[in-house]
Write a protein that holds these residues in place. Structure first.
Motif, mmCIF file in Angstrom:
data_model
loop_
_atom_site.group_PDB
_atom_site.id
_atom_site.type_symbol
_atom_site.label_atom_id
_atom_site.label_comp_id
_atom_site.label_asym_id
_atom_site.label_seq_id
_atom_site.Cartn_x
_atom_site.Cartn_y
_atom_site.Cartn_z
ATOM 1 N N ASP A 8 75.663 -21.218 19.267
ATOM 2 C CA ASP A 8 77.070 -21.022 18.881
ATOM 3 C C ASP A 8 77.983 -20.993 20.091
ATOM 4 N N ALA A 9 77.444 -20.583 21.280
ATOM 5 C CA ALA A 9 78.251 -20.562 22.495
ATOM 6 C C ALA A 9 78.313 -21.921 23.155
ATOM 7 N N GLY A 10 77.595 -22.924 22.590
ATOM 8 C CA GLY A 10 77.622 -24.267 23.154
ATOM 9 C C GLY A 10 76.645 -24.470 24.281
ATOM 10 N N LEU A 11 75.601 -23.626 24.374
ATOM 11 C CA LEU A 11 74.604 -23.736 25.431
ATOM 12 C C LEU A 11 73.333 -24.350 24.870
ATOM 13 N N PRO A 12 72.575 -25.056 25.695
ATOM 14 C CA PRO A 12 71.305 -25.643 25.207
ATOM 15 C C PRO A 12 70.267 -24.558 24.969
ATOM 16 N N ALA A 13 69.333 -24.855 24.097
ATOM 17 C CA ALA A 13 68.262 -23.915 23.787
ATOM 18 C C ALA A 13 67.334 -23.774 24.982
ATOM 19 N N THR A 14 66.671 -22.617 25.054
ATOM 20 C CA THR A 14 65.710 -22.343 26.116
ATOM 21 C C THR A 14 64.349 -22.076 25.507
ATOM 22 N N HIS A 15 63.350 -21.950 26.390
ATOM 23 C CA HIS A 15 61.975 -21.802 25.903
ATOM 24 C C HIS A 15 61.540 -20.349 25.776
ATOM 25 N N ASP A 16 62.285 -19.407 26.327
ATOM 26 C CA ASP A 16 61.861 -18.004 26.279
ATOM 27 C C ASP A 16 63.094 -17.121 26.304
ATOM 28 N N PRO A 17 62.943 -15.844 25.887
ATOM 29 C CA PRO A 17 64.104 -14.931 25.859
ATOM 30 C C PRO A 17 64.688 -14.670 27.242
ATOM 31 N N VAL A 18 63.855 -14.634 28.288
ATOM 32 C CA VAL A 18 64.358 -14.328 29.630
ATOM 33 C C VAL A 18 65.359 -15.389 30.074
ATOM 34 N N SER A 19 64.997 -16.647 29.899
ATOM 35 C CA SER A 19 65.912 -17.717 30.295
ATOM 36 C C SER A 19 67.131 -17.763 29.380
ATOM 37 N N ALA A 20 66.967 -17.355 28.128
ATOM 38 C CA ALA A 20 68.113 -17.311 27.212
ATOM 39 C C ALA A 20 69.128 -16.272 27.669
ATOM 40 N N VAL A 21 68.637 -15.109 28.038
ATOM 41 C CA VAL A 21 69.527 -14.052 28.542
ATOM 42 C C VAL A 21 70.214 -14.518 29.818
ATOM 43 N N ALA A 22 69.463 -15.170 30.712
ATOM 44 C CA ALA A 22 70.034 -15.646 31.967
ATOM 45 C C ALA A 22 71.118 -16.687 31.710
ATOM 46 N N ARG A 63 84.320 -17.250 35.231
ATOM 47 C CA ARG A 63 85.666 -17.051 34.678
ATOM 48 C C ARG A 63 86.152 -18.314 33.956
ATOM 49 N N ALA A 64 85.874 -19.481 34.535
ATOM 50 C CA ALA A 64 86.324 -20.726 33.894
ATOM 51 C C ALA A 64 85.632 -20.925 32.548
ATOM 52 N N GLY A 65 84.313 -20.639 32.482
ATOM 53 C CA GLY A 65 83.591 -20.804 31.237
ATOM 54 C C GLY A 65 84.096 -19.873 30.152
ATOM 55 N N VAL A 66 84.379 -18.618 30.517
ATOM 56 C CA VAL A 66 84.903 -17.668 29.540
ATOM 57 C C VAL A 66 86.277 -18.101 29.068
ATOM 58 N N ARG A 67 87.088 -18.605 29.993
ATOM 59 C CA ARG A 67 88.436 -19.040 29.620
ATOM 60 C C ARG A 67 88.360 -20.215 28.648
ATOM 61 N N GLU A 68 87.465 -21.176 28.926
ATOM 62 C CA GLU A 68 87.317 -22.324 28.016
ATOM 63 C C GLU A 68 86.833 -21.872 26.645
ATOM 64 N N LEU A 69 85.927 -20.920 26.639
ATOM 65 C CA LEU A 69 85.407 -20.436 25.366
ATOM 66 C C LEU A 69 86.500 -19.735 24.572
ATOM 67 N N LEU A 70 87.323 -18.908 25.239
ATOM 68 C CA LEU A 70 88.361 -18.153 24.535
ATOM 69 C C LEU A 70 89.536 -19.022 24.132
ATOM 70 N N ASP A 71 89.659 -20.200 24.768
ATOM 71 C CA ASP A 71 90.734 -21.102 24.343
ATOM 72 C C ASP A 71 90.536 -21.556 22.894
ATOM 73 N N LEU A 72 89.284 -21.503 22.423
ATOM 74 C CA LEU A 72 88.976 -21.912 21.051
ATOM 75 C C LEU A 72 88.962 -20.735 20.086
ATOM 76 N N ALA A 73 89.198 -19.512 20.618
ATOM 77 C CA ALA A 73 89.081 -18.318 19.783
ATOM 78 C C ALA A 73 90.241 -18.228 18.804
ATOM 79 N N PRO A 74 90.015 -17.610 17.649
ATOM 80 C CA PRO A 74 91.097 -17.445 16.663
ATOM 81 C C PRO A 74 92.089 -16.374 17.126
ATOM 82 N N ASP A 75 93.198 -16.312 16.453
ATOM 83 C CA ASP A 75 94.195 -15.286 16.768
ATOM 84 C C ASP A 75 93.589 -13.895 16.593
ATOM 85 N N GLY A 76 93.888 -13.044 17.492
ATOM 86 C CA GLY A 76 93.381 -11.667 17.428
ATOM 87 C C GLY A 76 92.191 -11.411 18.305
#
Length: 841
Positions: A198-212, A221-234
């Motif tokens: 849902d965050a637009g990231l590729p799948a990983t093979h284990d939980p450790v790499s997923a968390v990383a 900061r740029a990635g968070v800004r791009e993600l929030l540009d698509l966020a709904p109002d509020g």
């Protein structure tokens, strides 16, 4: 290229250079301390005196003690706001932390735009001032052994990290929450993969790499800004409430998995993409990486490298401030004298639990004509100076101590200096009188529970802040408190706001005592702060009024003392007259009772006339002369002795008048002779009853002489002033510090001498008697140190590092590095020896 120097001892290490690789940094705090000089170790013991009691055996033990929870808490309490902010930033940074990372956490990686609700620095310090102050803050943390390691590997002591890092039980002072790894602990691998998708990231093979991967996205900061540009109002409004803390929010169904396709609310949209993570059935948390990105990389909303300035409430001339303070100082000494004089025949009773009753405190306040809190201050001031104590008898009462008599012999300025010398280091706080203790009991004046160990330090710091202002300037109480809150952010910050109350009490008490005048520190108050009571008294002396040797007698039977009186005159007026009013001038009134009091004290009518004529600037008024003569004429005509009691009088008509008086019915009087009446009443009670009937009897001895009735001054046995309750161990003097450092170094040499190159403990050396003797004799000639095993007379084995001086008669005399002294060892008790080269076996 070498890195630029950014502060004292702060050079960012060049990890790529050969020199850096050749010089690995310390692996532990003990190794870091071992690399420091003696002055640095002494500075540590000076800053943290709890580490020196008892003296550690070696640097390893010192490092262990410096990492204990109690010691670290005490060290953190003494840090100012900015140094503490630097420690808090290190606590939320991955360790070990490079200096550049710490600098970024303190200044941010970019300045927020104007109007950005997520952290504008309106009027706050800029990144330049923070960067300039940060090296000094790191130095302080290093000096206090809270941080160790080079600038490329700054390591916060683990206990400090545990205390300052965020947790579910205790959020970080920075307002940051847990990391993504901590917040997702226990989350299923499948749910982690859903969040990545849902965050637009590729799948990983284990939980450790997923968390990383998720942490990497939220940490940019740029990635968070791009993600929030698509966020709904509020969604941004939700984050604004959490970004600066607390990072936890309450929402229904927080732990229920939600996908981006089915999210209907801003919170669900953020949960689906991992910007928010569940922290319980009804709670969500903003991960640390996301919060730092939204903050622009800053750990604190507003770093405070500069203390808040003191605000001047009023500016007076130095002369006016000194004159006002001198008047208060004179009044302070006079009030204490008046208080103790009224208690010198025996003061109020001591409560069973200790202290003065509420009723007695109210009575004392009425006598001194002050509010009850001020009366409690004067009582505690006299108690703290050692002038007042309980007598320790069966029916325990308060009374002056023998030190009070010595105090009375001092000049007024010296009396004041003695009071201030007891007030400044005292931990007892009169302002707490009337408050409730932990068990709900009211705290009584002179009783237990009034000690506040922080009080002396607050007093000295408040006076030092006032001394930093121009002479005659007074600071506002709020600005003084704001400065202390910056200097000691973790001290007195409990629910009862101890620091605020101590600051307010200090300002009030220093004004009452005359250390300040009109809120400004007096010139002699600065001498008090410097620890020179003699110089303060000398500076105060010319500001005090000269004692007078005269009064002004008036026709209405009053006398006016236009200023302080000399001791003989003051004593006479206290005996022969009653105080009617006090102030700049004291008004006394002569009454039949006061004149009789003087006659009972052994004075005659002629003495009274002569003394008043000699000490009055106005003629003795006729009404006063008549009053003295009339009381003296009737005084002593009746004589009371012990029968139980008897009355004797040459005027039998007067005795007949007493027998006929109905008010004498309860005295049990009967006539023994024309001039003698006997009574069943005790002599003291009989005297009081007859005086109440309007007569003027005098007591007489068994020989028929008139008894002089002076009130016997009651004194306690010798009593010491109450001992302050210290706020932790006292700072050791330089001699003790020097000895402690030598002992620690010697113990460290002995401890390291018995370890091999890899750090493992080596076996105790074993050599034959002949080899031992030969090795010791050779060491005497060369002066080289030896490592020996030794068994004392009790059979206890130990290892020592010694420098042999001589061998004689089966004994070796040597300098023992462990105890830092020359000792004698029996050769037959040495189990073995080994030579040391550069301090190692």
């Amino acid at each position: 290229m070498a890195a630029p120097e950014v502060g004292r001892g702060h050079v960012i290490a060049d990890t790529g250079s050969e020199n850096a690789a050749a010089r690995p940094g310390p692996r532990t705090l003990a190794e870091d301390l071992r690399a420091r000089g003696d002055e640095a170790v002494a500075a540590l013991l000076r800053a943290r005196p709890d580490l020196v009691s008892p003296v550690p055996n070696d640097l390893t033990q010192l490092a262990t003690r410096a990492g204990t929870r109690a010691s670290v808490l005490r060290a953190l309490e003494r840090l100012d706001r900015f140094v503490l902010q630097a420690a808090e930033a290190l606590a939320v940074a991955p360790g070990p932390c490079p200096y550049e990372t710490l600098l970024a956490l303190m200044t941010g990686d970019e300045e927020p735009e104007a109007g950005d609700p997520r952290g504008p620095r309106a009027g706050g310090p800029g990144p330049g001032s923070v960067a300039a102050a940060l090296p000094g803050a790191v130095d302080v943390l290093r000096d206090n052994a809270l941080v160790w390691g080079a600038d490329d590997r700054l390591t916060l002591v683990r206990t400090a990290r545990d205390l300052l890092a965020p947790s579910a039980a205790a959020p970080s002072p920075t307002g940051l929450g847990p990391t993504v790894a901590e917040a997702t602990a226990g989350m299923s691998p499948g749910r982690l993969q859903e969040i990545l998708a849902d965050a637009g990231l590729p799948a990983t093979h284990d939980p450790v790499s997923a968390v990383a991967a998720l942490a990497g996205l939220l940490g940019e900061r740029a990635g968070v800004r791009e993600l929030l540009d698509l966020a709904p109002d509020g969604a941004t409004a939700v984050l604004d409430k959490l970004v600066w803390g607390p990072p936890y929010g309450e929402v229904t169904g927080a732990s229920e998995p939600v996908r981006a396709a089915t999210a209907t609310t801003p919170v669900q949209w953020l949960l689906a993409r991992g910007v928010l993570l569940p922290a319980g059935p009804r709670n969500v948390v903003l991960p640390r990486e996301a919060a730092l990105s939204l903050r622009g990389g800053r750990a604190h909303r507003e770093p405070l490298p500069v203390p808040p300035p003191l605000e001047v409430a009023a500016a007076h001339g130095p002369a006016m401030a000194d004159a006002t303070a001198a008047g208060q100082a004179f009044g302070a000494a006079r009030t204490v004298e008046e208080l103790l004089k009224s208690w010198q025949t025996g003061g109020p009773a001591v409560l069973r639990a200790g202290g003065l009753s509420v009723r007695d405190l109210k009575r004392t306040a009425v006598e001194l004509e002050v509010p009850e809190p001020v009366a409690a201050f004067w009582l505690e001031l006299a108690y703290g100076a050692g002038l007042l104590a309980s007598d320790g008898e069966v029916d325990e009462v308060y009374a002056p101590t023998p030190a009070y008599d010595e105090w009375l012999l001092l000049a007024p300025q010296e009396r004041w200096a003695r009071l201030v010398a007891g007030w400044l280091p005292a931990t007892r706080t009169p302002g707490a009188v009337g408050a409730r203790d932990a068990k709900g009991r009211a705290l009584a004046a002179l009783g237990p529970g009034l000690d506040r160990s922080l009080a002396p330090e607050v007093r000295r710091r408040v006076l030092a802040l006032l001394a930093s202002l121009p002479e005659g300037a007074a600071a506002t109480a709020d600005s003084v408190l704001a400065r202390l809150r910056w200097e000691w952010p973790r001290r007195g910050a409990g629910p009862d706001d101890t620091l605020s109350r101590l600051t307010r009490w200090t300002l009030e008490e220093s004004e009452l005592l005359g250390v300040t005048g009109r809120g400004a520190l007096a010139s002699f108050g600065r001498d008090v702060l410097d620890g020179s009571a003699e110089r303060a008294a000398a500076r105060l002396r010319p500001l005090l009024p000269e004692p007078l040797d005269h009064v002004l007698l008036q026709a209405d039977l009053t006398a006016v003392a236009p200023g302080p009186l000399m001791a003989p005159l003051a004593e006479f007026m206290d005996t022969a007259a009653d105080v009617e009013s006090k102030g700049g001038a004291t008004v006394y009134r002569f009454t039949p009772g006061s004149v009789r009091r003087a006659l009972d004290a052994g004075r005659t009518a002629d003495d009274l006339h002569a003394f008043l004529s000699a000490h009055s600037r106005t003629p003795v008024p006729q009404p006063l002369t008549y009053l003295i003569d009339d009381v003296a004429r009737r005084h002593g005509r009746l004589r009371v002795g012990a029968a139980s009691a008897y009355l004797r009088c040459d005027d039998d008509a007067l005795l007949a008048e007493i027998l006929a008086d109905r008010r004498a019915a309860g005295l049990g009087l009967r006539r023994l002779a024309p001039t003698v009446l006997a009574s069943r009443t005790e002599p003291t009670a009989l005297l009081e009853r007859l005086r109440g009937m309007g007569f003027a009897p005098a007591a007489e001895s068994a020989e028929g002489d008139v008894l002089i009735t002076r009130a016997d001054a009651h004194r306690t046995p010798p009593r010491a002033a109450p001992v302050p309750v210290p706020d932790g161990p006292a700072v050791p003097d330089e001699r003790l510090l020097s000895a402690a450092v030598k002992a620690i170094r010697a113990g460290d040499r002995a401890a390291t001498a018995v370890r091999g190159p890899s750090g493992e403990r080596r076996a105790v050396p074993r050599t034959s008697s002949a080899e031992t003797l030969a090795t010791v004799q050779a060491a005497v000639l060369t002066g080289d140190p030896l490592w020996i095993g030794y068994v004392n007379a009790e059979g206890a084995a130990s290892q020592r590092v010694i420098e042999p001086v001589k061998v004689e008669g089966g004994y070796v005399t040597a300098y023992d590095h462990t105890t830092e002294e020359v000792r004698t060892f029996s050769l037959h008790r040495i189990t073995g020896t080994a030579e040391l080269t550069n301090g190692t076996p």
